[in-house]
Design a protein around this motif. Structure first.
Motif, PDB file in Angstrom:
ATOM      1  N   HIS A 165       0.449  -1.284  -0.113  1.00  0.00           N
ATOM      2  CA  HIS A 165      -0.161  -0.212  -0.129  1.00  0.00           C
ATOM      3  C   HIS A 165       1.078   1.409   0.025  1.00  0.00           C
ATOM      4  O   HIS A 165       0.182   2.024   0.477  1.00  0.00           O
ATOM      5  CB  HIS A 165      -1.497   0.491   1.197  1.00  0.00           C
ATOM      6  N   PHE A 166       1.967   1.047   0.367  1.00  0.00           N
ATOM      7  CA  PHE A 166       3.599   2.155   0.371  1.00  0.00           C
ATOM      8  C   PHE A 166       3.142   3.361  -0.928  1.00  0.00           C
ATOM      9  O   PHE A 166       2.512   4.413  -1.197  1.00  0.00           O
ATOM     10  CB  PHE A 166       4.092   1.717   0.527  1.00  0.00           C
ATOM     11  N   ASN A 167       2.984   2.565  -1.911  1.00  0.00           N
ATOM     12  CA  ASN A 167       3.059   3.526  -3.027  1.00  0.00           C
ATOM     13  C   ASN A 167       1.547   3.866  -3.577  1.00  0.00           C
ATOM     14  O   ASN A 167       1.481   5.519  -3.674  1.00  0.00           O
ATOM     15  CB  ASN A 167       3.662   2.769  -3.626  1.00  0.00           C
ATOM     16  N   THR A 168       0.795   3.477  -3.356  1.00  0.00           N
ATOM     17  CA  THR A 168      -0.658   3.505  -3.801  1.00  0.00           C
ATOM     18  C   THR A 168      -1.241   5.020  -2.736  1.00  0.00           C
ATOM     19  O   THR A 168      -1.587   6.163  -3.459  1.00  0.00           O
ATOM     20  CB  THR A 168      -1.693   2.803  -3.471  1.00  0.00           C
ATOM     21  N   VAL A 169      -0.941   4.700  -1.215  1.00  0.00           N
ATOM     22  CA  VAL A 169      -1.177   5.851  -0.632  1.00  0.00           C
ATOM     23  C   VAL A 169       0.040   7.326  -1.122  1.00  0.00           C
ATOM     24  O   VAL A 169      -0.939   8.471  -0.765  1.00  0.00           O
ATOM     25  CB  VAL A 169      -0.629   5.578   0.918  1.00  0.00           C
ATOM     26  N   GLY A 170       1.251   7.301  -1.225  1.00  0.00           N
ATOM     27  CA  GLY A 170       2.005   7.960  -1.264  1.00  0.00           C
ATOM     28  C   GLY A 170       1.940   8.874  -2.685  1.00  0.00           C
ATOM     29  O   GLY A 170       1.691  10.556  -2.696  1.00  0.00           O
ATOM     30  N   LYS A 171       0.922   8.254  -3.684  1.00  0.00           N
ATOM     31  CA  LYS A 171       0.499   9.085  -5.193  1.00  0.00           C
ATOM     32  C   LYS A 171      -1.314   9.631  -4.716  1.00  0.00           C
ATOM     33  O   LYS A 171      -1.511  10.718  -5.259  1.00  0.00           O
ATOM     34  CB  LYS A 171      -0.255   7.967  -5.997  1.00  0.00           C
ATOM     35  N   GLU A 172      -1.377   9.364  -3.306  1.00  0.00           N
ATOM     36  CA  GLU A 172      -2.625   9.924  -3.259  1.00  0.00           C
ATOM     37  C   GLU A 172      -2.669  10.520  -2.912  1.00  0.00           C
ATOM     38  O   GLU A 172      -2.930  12.422  -2.809  1.00  0.00           O
ATOM     39  CB  GLU A 172      -3.843   9.169  -2.422  1.00  0.00           C
ATOM     40  N   THR A 173      -1.773  11.086  -1.995  1.00  0.00           N
ATOM     41  CA  THR A 173      -1.147  12.435  -1.121  1.00  0.00           C
ATOM     42  C   THR A 173      -0.450  13.055  -1.637  1.00  0.00           C
ATOM     43  O   THR A 173      -1.094  14.569  -1.613  1.00  0.00           O
ATOM     44  CB  THR A 173      -0.221  11.810   0.055  1.00  0.00           C
ATOM     45  N   TYR A 174       0.652  12.846  -2.192  1.00  0.00           N
ATOM     46  CA  TYR A 174       1.161  13.835  -3.825  1.00  0.00           C
ATOM     47  C   TYR A 174      -0.321  14.637  -4.356  1.00  0.00           C
ATOM     48  O   TYR A 174       0.458  15.942  -4.128  1.00  0.00           O
ATOM     49  CB  TYR A 174       1.861  12.922  -4.488  1.00  0.00           C
ATOM     50  N   GLN A 175      -1.211  13.575  -4.911  1.00  0.00           N
ATOM     51  CA  GLN A 175      -1.954  15.062  -5.264  1.00  0.00           C
ATOM     52  C   GLN A 175      -2.769  15.654  -5.261  1.00  0.00           C
ATOM     53  O   GLN A 175      -3.053  15.759  -5.657  1.00  0.00           O
ATOM     54  CB  GLN A 175      -2.766  13.781  -6.661  1.00  0.00           C
ATOM     55  N   MET A 176      -3.692  15.329  -3.458  1.00  0.00           N
ATOM     56  CA  MET A 176      -3.890  16.386  -2.485  1.00  0.00           C
ATOM     57  C   MET A 176      -3.226  17.103  -2.150  1.00  0.00           C
ATOM     58  O   MET A 176      -3.775  18.095  -2.548  1.00  0.00           O
ATOM     59  CB  MET A 176      -5.041  15.331  -1.628  1.00  0.00           C
ATOM     60  N   LEU A 177      -2.330  16.835  -2.360  1.00  0.00           N
ATOM     61  CA  LEU A 177      -1.025  18.229  -1.384  1.00  0.00           C
ATOM     62  C   LEU A 177      -0.925  18.979  -3.006  1.00  0.00           C
ATOM     63  O   LEU A 177      -0.934  20.042  -2.901  1.00  0.00           O
ATOM     64  CB  LEU A 177       0.150  17.618  -1.203  1.00  0.00           C
ATOM     65  N   GLU A 178      -0.636  18.676  -4.151  1.00  0.00           N
ATOM     66  CA  GLU A 178      -0.428  19.450  -5.448  1.00  0.00           C
ATOM     67  C   GLU A 178      -1.902  20.227  -5.451  1.00  0.00           C
ATOM     68  O   GLU A 178      -1.847  21.049  -5.696  1.00  0.00           O
ATOM     69  CB  GLU A 178      -0.055  18.316  -6.561  1.00  0.00           C
ATOM     70  N   LYS A 179      -2.903  19.231  -5.362  1.00  0.00           N
ATOM     71  CA  LYS A 179      -4.106  20.216  -5.682  1.00  0.00           C
ATOM     72  C   LYS A 179      -4.725  21.232  -4.739  1.00  0.00           C
ATOM     73  O   LYS A 179      -4.994  22.729  -4.759  1.00  0.00           O
ATOM     74  CB  LYS A 179      -5.246  18.922  -5.309  1.00  0.00           C
ATOM     75  N   THR A 180      -4.067  21.242  -2.992  1.00  0.00           N
ATOM     76  CA  THR A 180      -4.023  21.351  -2.366  1.00  0.00           C
ATOM     77  C   THR A 180      -3.022  23.489  -2.696  1.00  0.00           C
ATOM     78  O   THR A 180      -3.603  24.840  -3.270  1.00  0.00           O
ATOM     79  CB  THR A 180      -3.767  21.808  -1.175  1.00  0.00           C
ATOM     80  N   GLY A 181      -1.534  23.019  -3.117  1.00  0.00           N
ATOM     81  CA  GLY A 181      -0.850  24.313  -4.013  1.00  0.00           C
ATOM     82  C   GLY A 181      -0.790  24.720  -4.774  1.00  0.00           C
ATOM     83  O   GLY A 181      -1.027  26.587  -4.819  1.00  0.00           O
ATOM     84  N   VAL A 182      -2.119  24.160  -5.817  1.00  0.00           N
ATOM     85  CA  VAL A 182      -2.569  24.606  -6.947  1.00  0.00           C
ATOM     86  C   VAL A 182      -3.282  26.230  -6.572  1.00  0.00           C
ATOM     87  O   VAL A 182      -3.482  27.131  -7.070  1.00  0.00           O
ATOM     88  CB  VAL A 182      -3.358  24.029  -7.747  1.00  0.00           C
ATOM     89  N   TYR A 183      -4.363  25.945  -5.401  1.00  0.00           N
ATOM     90  CA  TYR A 183      -5.357  27.041  -4.858  1.00  0.00           C
ATOM     91  C   TYR A 183      -4.736  28.172  -4.674  1.00  0.00           C
ATOM     92  O   TYR A 183      -4.875  29.055  -4.651  1.00  0.00           O
ATOM     93  CB  TYR A 183      -6.331  26.075  -4.253  1.00  0.00           C
ATOM     94  N   VAL A 184      -3.101  27.623  -3.346  1.00  0.00           N
ATOM     95  CA  VAL A 184      -2.820  28.636  -2.612  1.00  0.00           C
ATOM     96  C   VAL A 184      -2.065  29.758  -4.072  1.00  0.00           C
ATOM     97  O   VAL A 184      -1.396  30.980  -3.736  1.00  0.00           O
ATOM     98  CB  VAL A 184      -1.623  27.979  -2.003  1.00  0.00           C
ATOM     99  N   LEU A 185      -1.100  28.651  -5.036  1.00  0.00           N
ATOM    100  CA  LEU A 185      -0.316  29.871  -5.597  1.00  0.00           C
ATOM    101  C   LEU A 185      -1.121  30.427  -6.832  1.00  0.00           C
ATOM    102  O   LEU A 185      -0.776  31.709  -6.897  1.00  0.00           O
ATOM    103  CB  LEU A 185      -0.282  28.746  -6.770  1.00  0.00           C
TER     104      LEU A 185
END
Length: 315
Positions: free
Chosen positions: A128-148
């Protein structure tokens, strides 16, 4: 308790233009003054956070020879495992007291970029390590887009100015393990004083003491977030692009008191990078007679390479 301003992304996401402008003003002023905020209302839910920490602890508890098998030579540590003490702050020779992992971009519909980025590394011992890492990556990236987007408005740019640069950007999710300290460190700390390279950093795991931020008077203050908050700071790329209007603040992770040496610390920053071709030239509307141009023109890729050499990750 909290020494950095707290903002709520739900204000920006609301349909109320007054709330949206309030968020733009609050985050922009915080980044002009200290360069750090604590952010509520992001896209990480509690279950995802819990799952990620579980997987991260499981990985760092693997035998050293297993972890070492995931260290990829020749890519400057951009993917997979980076072993204890390998990275040091700019201007220092002592390695930081940490080991970490790198998840990189999951490229969407761009074969050229996909060929340029190192591939993500799969951990076969942890299904599950890579699956959970990918989902976290994408949710943080989405958050960052709105901050920018909020920062683009604050800087007088089109709201979506940064979108084209961060889509498929060279961003990194870095779960960090600061192991228990067994001996008196010789002039080394968990993470020596430094500024981040990238546009913005979104940090999970700043709920306890350890992370410190240097204010404009040169004083170190604790940056402590609430359980439901991310700490987000400006990196050197955005500071440079805004001609230092938005501040990239020096920060560090100090060693705990001796009675806590036997404990591990985990933190998980997401370093939001643009594509390497983004020009970091100082924005024209951030230059005037009182604020002359501070930096020479450079691309994000050129700047990143310079800094990886300074950090000891590329020889």
């Amino acid at each position: 308790m909290q020494n950095i301003p707290s903002v709520d992304l739900r204000d920006f996401l609301s349909d109320d233009p007054v709330r949206k402008q309030k968020f733009v003003n609050e985050i922009g002023q915080a980044y002009e003054e200290i360069g750090f905020v604590a952010l509520k209302g992001h896209f990480l839910d509690d279950q995802l956070v819990e799952n990620l920490y579980k997987e991260v602890r499981n990985f760092f508890n693997l035998p050293l020879e297993t972890k070492d098998s995931y260290e990829v030579p020749g890519i400057g540590g951009q993917r997979g495992y980076v072993s204890f003490g390998k990275e040091h702050a700019k201007g220092r020779t002592e390695g930081d007291l940490k080991e970490f992992w790198h998840f990189g971009q999951y490229v969407d519909n761009d074969p050229v970029l996909e060929a340029n980025y190192p591939a993500n590394v799969e951990v076969k011992e942890l299904p599950h390590f890579n699956t959970v890492g990918k989902e976290t990556y994408q949710m943080l990236e989405k958050t960052g887009v709105y901050v920018l987007r909020a920062l683009a408005l604050f800087l007088g740019l089109d709201e979506f100015y940064f979108d084209k640069f961060v889509k498929n950007g060279n961003s990194i999710l870095r779960p960090i393990h600061y192991p228990p300290i067994k001996d008196e460190p010789k002039n080394a700390v968990r993470a020596a004083a430094h500024g981040d390279i990238n546009l913005i950093t979104l940090l999970m795991g700043a709920q306890g003491k350890g992370l410190q931020v240097q204010n404009h008077n040169g004083e170190w203050i604790d940056a402590i977030a609430a359980e439901d908050e991310l700490v987000i700071n400006v990196g050197d790329m955005l500071s440079r692009h805004s001609n230092n209007r938005l501040k990239s603040t020096i920060h560090q992770v100090v060693n705990p008191p001796r009675e806590l040496w036997g404990t591990s610390r985990y933190s998980i920053p997401f370093f939001m990078h643009p594509v390497s071709t983004m020009p970091l030239n100082c924005l024209e509307n951030c230059i005037d007679e009182n604020n002359p141009k501070l930096y020479e023109d450079i691309t994000a890729g050129e700047f990143l390479h310079q800094r990886l050499v300074e950090l000891g990750l590329i020889k």
